[in-house]
Design a protein around this motif. Structure first.
Motif, PDB file in Angstrom:
ATOM      1  N   THR A 191      -2.253   5.336   6.590  1.00  0.00           N
ATOM      2  CA  THR A 191      -2.038   4.044   7.249  1.00  0.00           C
ATOM      3  C   THR A 191      -3.109   3.041   6.835  1.00  0.00           C
ATOM      4  O   THR A 191      -2.807   1.879   6.529  1.00  0.00           O
ATOM      5  CB  THR A 191      -2.031   4.218   8.780  1.00  0.00           C
ATOM      6  N   GLN A 201      -2.551   1.949   3.209  1.00  0.00           N
ATOM      7  CA  GLN A 201      -1.442   0.999   3.124  1.00  0.00           C
ATOM      8  C   GLN A 201      -1.899  -0.388   3.577  1.00  0.00           C
ATOM      9  O   GLN A 201      -1.572  -1.389   2.932  1.00  0.00           O
ATOM     10  CB  GLN A 201      -0.268   1.487   3.978  1.00  0.00           C
ATOM     11  N   ARG A 230      -1.956  -3.797   1.285  1.00  0.00           N
ATOM     12  CA  ARG A 230      -1.284  -5.025   1.729  1.00  0.00           C
ATOM     13  C   ARG A 230      -2.256  -6.197   1.764  1.00  0.00           C
ATOM     14  O   ARG A 230      -1.898  -7.322   1.393  1.00  0.00           O
ATOM     15  CB  ARG A 230      -0.667  -4.816   3.111  1.00  0.00           C
ATOM     16  N   ASP A 280       5.059  -1.006   0.817  1.00  0.00           N
ATOM     17  CA  ASP A 280       5.603  -0.045   1.787  1.00  0.00           C
ATOM     18  C   ASP A 280       5.451   1.349   1.212  1.00  0.00           C
ATOM     19  O   ASP A 280       6.056   1.674   0.187  1.00  0.00           O
ATOM     20  CB  ASP A 280       7.076  -0.362   2.066  1.00  0.00           C
ATOM     21  N   ILE A 281       4.650   2.193   1.854  1.00  0.00           N
ATOM     22  CA  ILE A 281       4.376   3.541   1.360  1.00  0.00           C
ATOM     23  C   ILE A 281       5.665   4.345   1.184  1.00  0.00           C
ATOM     24  O   ILE A 281       5.759   5.186   0.299  1.00  0.00           O
ATOM     25  CB  ILE A 281       3.379   4.281   2.277  1.00  0.00           C
TER      26      ILE A 281
END
Length: 117
Positions: free
Chosen positions: A57, A60, A64, A72-73
């Motif tokens: 998380t 990611q 971004r 988007d993973i």
């Protein structure tokens, strides 16, 4: 460990607290490694921990913020040639000592599979 009886009937366990954590809230871990557990006829299952999900998380969010605001993973290709080549070139020295033999084995398998394509 998934056992019919309480796990303490089969092997020793301990709590593994992190710094500043109440030991009563720490996760319970077995004191035998995977092969010792298998010799007892038990199956040790390692599930992706929540800490690993936090790392994903956080990664990611960094991607971004710094590279692609729409990243988007879940849309990452699982057969990306550049990633495959990077993993194929992995050396055992880059792996933890406990997993070094697995890393070397996987690296050889990836290289063989890549050379066939």
């Amino acid at each position: 460990m998934i056992t019919k009886e309480p796990v303490t009937h089969y092997l020793p366990i301990q709590r593994k607290p992190e710094s500043g954590q109440d030991p009563d809230d720490a996760p319970v871990v077995t004191q035998y490694e995977m092969h010792g557990v298998e010799e007892l006829g038990l199956l040790k299952m390692d599930f992706l921990g929540l800490r690993n999900l936090d790392v994903i998380t956080d990664a990611q969010a960094m991607i971004r913020a710094n590279r692609d605001p729409n990243f988007d993973i879940d849309s990452v290709s699982l057969d990306d040639p550049k990633t495959f080549d990077l993993l194929s070139a992995a050396t055992p020295s880059a792996c933890s000592s406990s997993n070094r033999h697995r890393c070397a084995s996987c690296s050889r398998q990836w290289r063989r599979r890549r050379s066939k394509t």
